[in-house]
Design an enzyme around this catalytic site. Sequence first.
Site, short mmCIF file in Angstrom:
data_model
loop_
_atom_site.label_atom_id
_atom_site.label_comp_id
_atom_site.label_asym_id
_atom_site.label_seq_id
_atom_site.Cartn_x
_atom_site.Cartn_y
_atom_site.Cartn_z
N ASN A 156 0.78 -1.24 0.00
CA ASN A 156 0.00 0.00 0.00
C ASN A 156 0.81 1.29 0.00
O ASN A 156 0.36 2.30 -0.53
CB ASN A 156 -1.06 -0.01 1.11
CG ASN A 156 -0.47 -0.09 2.48
OD1 ASN A 156 0.66 -0.53 2.67
ND2 ASN A 156 -1.22 0.35 3.47
N GLY A 232 2.41 -5.59 7.29
CA GLY A 232 1.44 -6.32 6.50
C GLY A 232 0.30 -6.82 7.37
O GLY A 232 -0.02 -6.22 8.40
N SER A 233 -0.28 -7.94 6.96
CA SER A 233 -1.49 -8.42 7.63
C SER A 233 -1.17 -9.19 8.92
O SER A 233 -0.06 -9.70 9.09
CB SER A 233 -2.25 -9.33 6.68
OG SER A 233 -1.44 -10.42 6.33
N GLU A 252 4.29 -4.43 12.07
CA GLU A 252 3.37 -3.30 11.88
C GLU A 252 2.17 -3.86 11.13
O GLU A 252 2.25 -4.10 9.92
CB GLU A 252 4.04 -2.19 11.06
CG GLU A 252 5.26 -1.58 11.72
CD GLU A 252 4.92 -0.70 12.91
OE1 GLU A 252 3.75 -0.32 13.08
OE2 GLU A 252 5.84 -0.42 13.70
N LEU A 253 1.08 -4.10 11.84
CA LEU A 253 -0.03 -4.85 11.25
C LEU A 253 -1.27 -3.97 11.03
O LEU A 253 -1.17 -2.76 11.04
CB LEU A 253 -0.34 -6.06 12.14
CG LEU A 253 0.88 -6.91 12.53
CD1 LEU A 253 0.49 -8.05 13.44
CD2 LEU A 253 1.60 -7.43 11.29
N CYS A 286 -3.38 1.51 6.59
CA CYS A 286 -3.55 0.77 7.85
C CYS A 286 -4.26 1.60 8.90
O CYS A 286 -4.85 1.05 9.83
CB CYS A 286 -2.21 0.28 8.36
SG CYS A 286 -0.97 1.56 8.35
N GLU A 380 -10.76 -5.82 9.67
CA GLU A 380 -10.11 -4.74 8.92
C GLU A 380 -10.67 -4.74 7.50
O GLU A 380 -10.60 -5.75 6.80
CB GLU A 380 -8.60 -4.96 8.88
CG GLU A 380 -7.91 -3.84 8.11
CD GLU A 380 -6.41 -4.03 7.97
OE1 GLU A 380 -5.95 -5.17 7.83
OE2 GLU A 380 -5.70 -3.01 7.99
P1 NAP Z 1 0.26 -9.13 3.36
O1 NAP Z 1 -0.56 -9.95 2.46
O2 NAP Z 1 0.42 -9.56 4.77
O3 NAP Z 1 1.68 -9.01 2.65
C1 NAP Z 1 2.72 -8.22 3.20
C2 NAP Z 1 4.05 -8.79 2.75
O4 NAP Z 1 4.23 -10.10 3.32
C3 NAP Z 1 4.15 -8.97 1.24
O5 NAP Z 1 5.46 -8.70 0.83
C4 NAP Z 1 3.83 -10.45 1.06
O6 NAP Z 1 4.36 -11.01 -0.10
C5 NAP Z 1 4.54 -11.01 2.27
N1 NAP Z 1 4.09 -12.35 2.66
C6 NAP Z 1 2.91 -12.98 2.35
N2 NAP Z 1 2.90 -14.22 2.89
C7 NAP Z 1 4.08 -14.39 3.54
C8 NAP Z 1 4.66 -15.44 4.28
N3 NAP Z 1 4.01 -16.58 4.49
N4 NAP Z 1 5.89 -15.27 4.81
C9 NAP Z 1 6.56 -14.11 4.62
N5 NAP Z 1 6.07 -13.06 3.92
C10 NAP Z 1 4.84 -13.20 3.39
O7 NAP Z 1 -0.26 -7.61 3.41
P2 NAP Z 1 -0.67 -6.65 2.21
O8 NAP Z 1 -1.95 -7.12 1.64
O9 NAP Z 1 0.48 -6.43 1.30
O10 NAP Z 1 -0.87 -5.30 3.02
C11 NAP Z 1 -2.04 -5.02 3.69
C12 NAP Z 1 -1.89 -5.21 5.17
O11 NAP Z 1 -0.78 -4.47 5.66
C13 NAP Z 1 -3.09 -4.67 5.92
O12 NAP Z 1 -3.44 -5.57 6.94
C14 NAP Z 1 -2.57 -3.36 6.51
O13 NAP Z 1 -3.25 -2.92 7.64
C15 NAP Z 1 -1.16 -3.71 6.79
N6 NAP Z 1 -0.35 -2.50 6.92
C16 NAP Z 1 0.08 -2.11 8.16
C17 NAP Z 1 0.82 -0.94 8.30
C18 NAP Z 1 1.35 -0.49 9.63
O14 NAP Z 1 2.27 0.30 9.64
N7 NAP Z 1 0.82 -0.95 10.74
C19 NAP Z 1 1.12 -0.18 7.17
C20 NAP Z 1 0.65 -0.62 5.94
C21 NAP Z 1 -0.07 -1.77 5.82
P3 NAP Z 1 3.43 -11.26 -1.40
O15 NAP Z 1 2.97 -9.93 -1.85
O16 NAP Z 1 4.36 -11.91 -2.34
O17 NAP Z 1 2.30 -12.15 -0.95
#
Ligand code: NAP
Length: 477
Positions: A156, A232-233, A252-253, A286, A380
């Site tokens: 994002n 990420g998530s 940071e979720l 997020c 979320e």
């Molecule tokens: P995501 O699906 O969790 O992916 C984040 C990263 O993790 C991507 O690079 C993804 O790679 C990787 N990943 C996926 N499965 C993995 C595994 N099993 N092992 C290691 N890495 C893995 O999240 P997203 O959809 O990109 O982002 C949305 C989420 O991020 C939301 O929940 C949002 O709230 C959160 N977020 C939090 C913050 C904060 O600062 N708190 C800021 C921004 C976003 P692939 O793309 O290759 O699957």
Amino acid sequence: MSTSADKKKLFIGGEWQEANAYYDLKSPYSGKVIAQVPLAEKEAVLKGIEYAEQAAKEMKKLTALERSKILERVAELFEKRLEECALILAKENAKPLKAARGEIARTIETYKFAAEEAKRIHGETIPMDAAKNGKGRFAFTKREPLGIIAAITPFNFPFNLVAHKLGPAIAAGNSVILKPASQTPLSALITAEIFEEAGLPKGALNVVIGKGSVIGDILITDPRIKMVTFTGSVEVGLGIKAKSGLKKVTLELGSNSAVIVDSVNDIDAVVSRCVEGSFAFAGQVCISVQRIYVNENIFDEFLQKFVEKTKQLKIGDPEAESTDLSALINQKEAERVEKWIDEARKAGTEIVCGGSRDGAVLMPTIIKNAEPTQAISCQEAFAPIVSINSYQTWDEALDLVNDSEYGLQAGVYTTCVQKAFDAVERLEVGGVIVNDIPSFRVDQMPYGGVKNSGTGREGVKYSVEEMTELKLAVFTL
Ligand code: NAP
């Protein structure tokens, strides 16, 4: 430079390398193929770790001034390439150009903060003689780089959230393996080009691209990697924590951030900010505003103005200058939230505005008085959808905000200073934003959550603390 127009290369050991396999990267809005992206296989990831290990020794020897100068140069190069980077965001991320430029401006600021922070990493002296057995001793602490840091980043904010990891990691003298989200590799590759041009030692930054579920475990479990910094998530974050052993882990979720609108002087200004917070980047933030709790005395006026303002948003092509809101990252995400809307509708909850979908584009949607148990309230959304709810008492409003598995930031609008302090005291979140929305963030402030929103803090100074080890020296005099 990485490549010709659309066939990209991996950046490993300071070299641009071809891969055995590639995938077509498609624009979320147009569906057009915008690049062929290399997939790092296990060997490439292991090679990256090897180079990073060698580079970590070199990074440790750089002076604070040298590390700072590299980061200053990175900021300058981003300034020069601002428009190009913004366009990449519009293409790979469907981020409207206006917002994309805003993200690059913040990225530049984050690297500038990191350049400054590199110069003030220090320890302290310890008053040893305060202990009975400390007489005749002199002690000090110093902060040392950890070595290799794995940075796993979401789609994002693919420039600025990468900056939040690379900036402090390099400021502190670490080397990094960056695994960007599969949908946003182009921003990571440009970032690597910029670090290369800025004079970062070879191997100190390696970009490995590939499905997180396939190559993630290599990074999370390799003992040479000393820290995993993840954004990420929750689901993926929990898996990382479970598998990473004794590594440091920052998570940071997600969140379902809330704002209380209790009493306001200028309702139009508050409505404008809340609309912005709910629908910026189609809610894929997020700290997007997902739940609004409005004092019943001003609820009707607030809702009516909110709907009017929402209807003025321009929806469409992210590359058009006037667009406010575009496609979600993929159609599946839009369909997921469409289901939530249908469920709410079936339960008799009023959908005041929006609620429909065209491919990956979900219309900005407002739900009135959603039940706390409905998905829109308790999960979320990460989509352009907000629930606006009325409350009677202050305590009820605080309880509603806290009735969440998440706790990243919360906003409180009040003209009463006692209530503002009470909110700071009682809200279960990482940050309380008084008289603004929870989406407020500048990049040097400590940022992170409680509960399922994660552990650890970002914000350059705070990340540097996480990315260094405290070493103690005791002298017997
Ligand atoms: P995501 O699906 O969790 O992916 C984040 C990263 O993790 C991507 O690079 C993804 O790679 C990787 N990943 C996926 N499965 C993995 C595994 N099993 N092992 C290691 N890495 C893995 O999240 P997203 O959809 O990109 O982002 C949305 C989420 O991020 C939301 O929940 C949002 O709230 C959160 N977020 C939090 C913050 C904060 O600062 N708190 C800021 C921004 C976003 P692939 O793309 O290759 O699957």
